[in-house]
Design an enzyme around this catalytic site. Structure first.
Site, PDB file in Angstrom:
ATOM      1  N   SER A  92      55.349  45.844 -66.563  1.00  0.00           N
ATOM      2  CA  SER A  92      55.163  44.488 -67.091  1.00  0.00           C
ATOM      3  C   SER A  92      53.996  43.861 -66.331  1.00  0.00           C
ATOM      4  CB  SER A  92      56.436  43.647 -66.931  1.00  0.00           C
ATOM      5  OG  SER A  92      56.721  43.434 -65.551  1.00  0.00           O
ATOM      6  N   LEU A 106      60.679  39.235 -64.559  1.00  0.00           N
ATOM      7  CA  LEU A 106      59.752  38.437 -65.370  1.00  0.00           C
ATOM      8  C   LEU A 106      58.538  39.232 -65.826  1.00  0.00           C
ATOM      9  CD1 LEU A 106      59.715  35.054 -63.402  1.00  0.00           C
ATOM     10  CD2 LEU A 106      61.115  35.689 -65.385  1.00  0.00           C
ATOM     11  N   LEU A 119      59.728  54.831 -62.911  1.00  0.00           N
ATOM     12  CA  LEU A 119      59.330  56.120 -63.463  1.00  0.00           C
ATOM     13  C   LEU A 119      60.528  57.038 -63.259  1.00  0.00           C
ATOM     14  CD1 LEU A 119      56.096  58.197 -62.759  1.00  0.00           C
ATOM     15  CD2 LEU A 119      58.348  59.228 -62.723  1.00  0.00           C
TER      16      LEU A 119
END
Length: 202
Positions: A92, A106, A119
């Site tokens: 993100s 967030l 991962l």
């Protein structure tokens, strides 16, 4: 602890000769593409098995997986073998130099840093170099995004050498702790690869 509008690095192969009963559709042997909320359960099953046995904690819970795959699917990458998810990365955007607790949940749309949340590789496909290959492809993709300046992640100490081999550098101890777990924060200078970006076909 260790997103791509639909980007296919390998295209499906088609049958060379027609089939009398109609066209037969075959799955590609190996495909890399962005993930969607529909992939969330497969993602979480792999993540849970990979992390619970080692640290007792998952970087992302199922609702958080769905959250990021809804908000920023272009910052995820899944590796599929014959239609089956075998490894993935979820990221993100973040807008500060260092990660804080807010970075765990967030997505900052105007940020220039990609926070690599997780991962993970399916247990039957580990020890085959798939994690390194997937990270290499993910970083190649990030170089094609003009708004991305760098990638950051936090990991346990035993994973530091793995990420260093992928080009990440140590920033120092993370301010984030999860229960008894402490983490090292690392970064990868995406913008520092301008020459590679110009010559990568982006």
């Amino acid at each position: 602890m260790p997103a791509l509008g639909t980007v296919h690095f390998m295209k499906p192969l088609h049958m060379r000769s027609p089939v009398p009963q109609g066209r037969r559709h075959t799955l590609p042997a190996s495909e890399f593409r962005s993930l969607s909320p529909e992939d969330a359960i497969s993602v979480f099953e792999i993540e849970r098995e990979a992390f619970i046995s080692v640290s007792g904690e998952c970087p992302l819970h199922l609702d958080e997986v769905r959250h990021f795959l809804t908000l920023c699917p272009e910052l995820s990458l899944g590796w599929f073998e014959e239609g089956r998810l075998v490894a993935f990365i979820i990221g993100s955007l973040w807008d500060q130099e260092r990660l804080s607790l807010d970075a765990l949940t967030l997505h900052r749309p105007h940020g220039s840093t990609v926070h690599v949340h997780v991962l993970a590789v399916h247990r039957t496909f580990r020890q085959q170099g798939k994690g390194s290959i997937l990270m290499w492809r993910y970083l190649q993709y990030l170089r094609c995004l003009p708004y991305v300046r760098r990638a950051v992640l936090m990991c346990e100490d035993f994973l530091v050498p793995f990420y260093q081999r992928s080009g990440f550098h140590v920033l120092g101890p993370s301010e984030i702790t999860v229960g008894p777990l402490n983490f090292t924060e690392m970064f990868y200078p995406v913008r520092g690869h301008a020459f590679m970006r110009r010559n990568s076909g982006c």
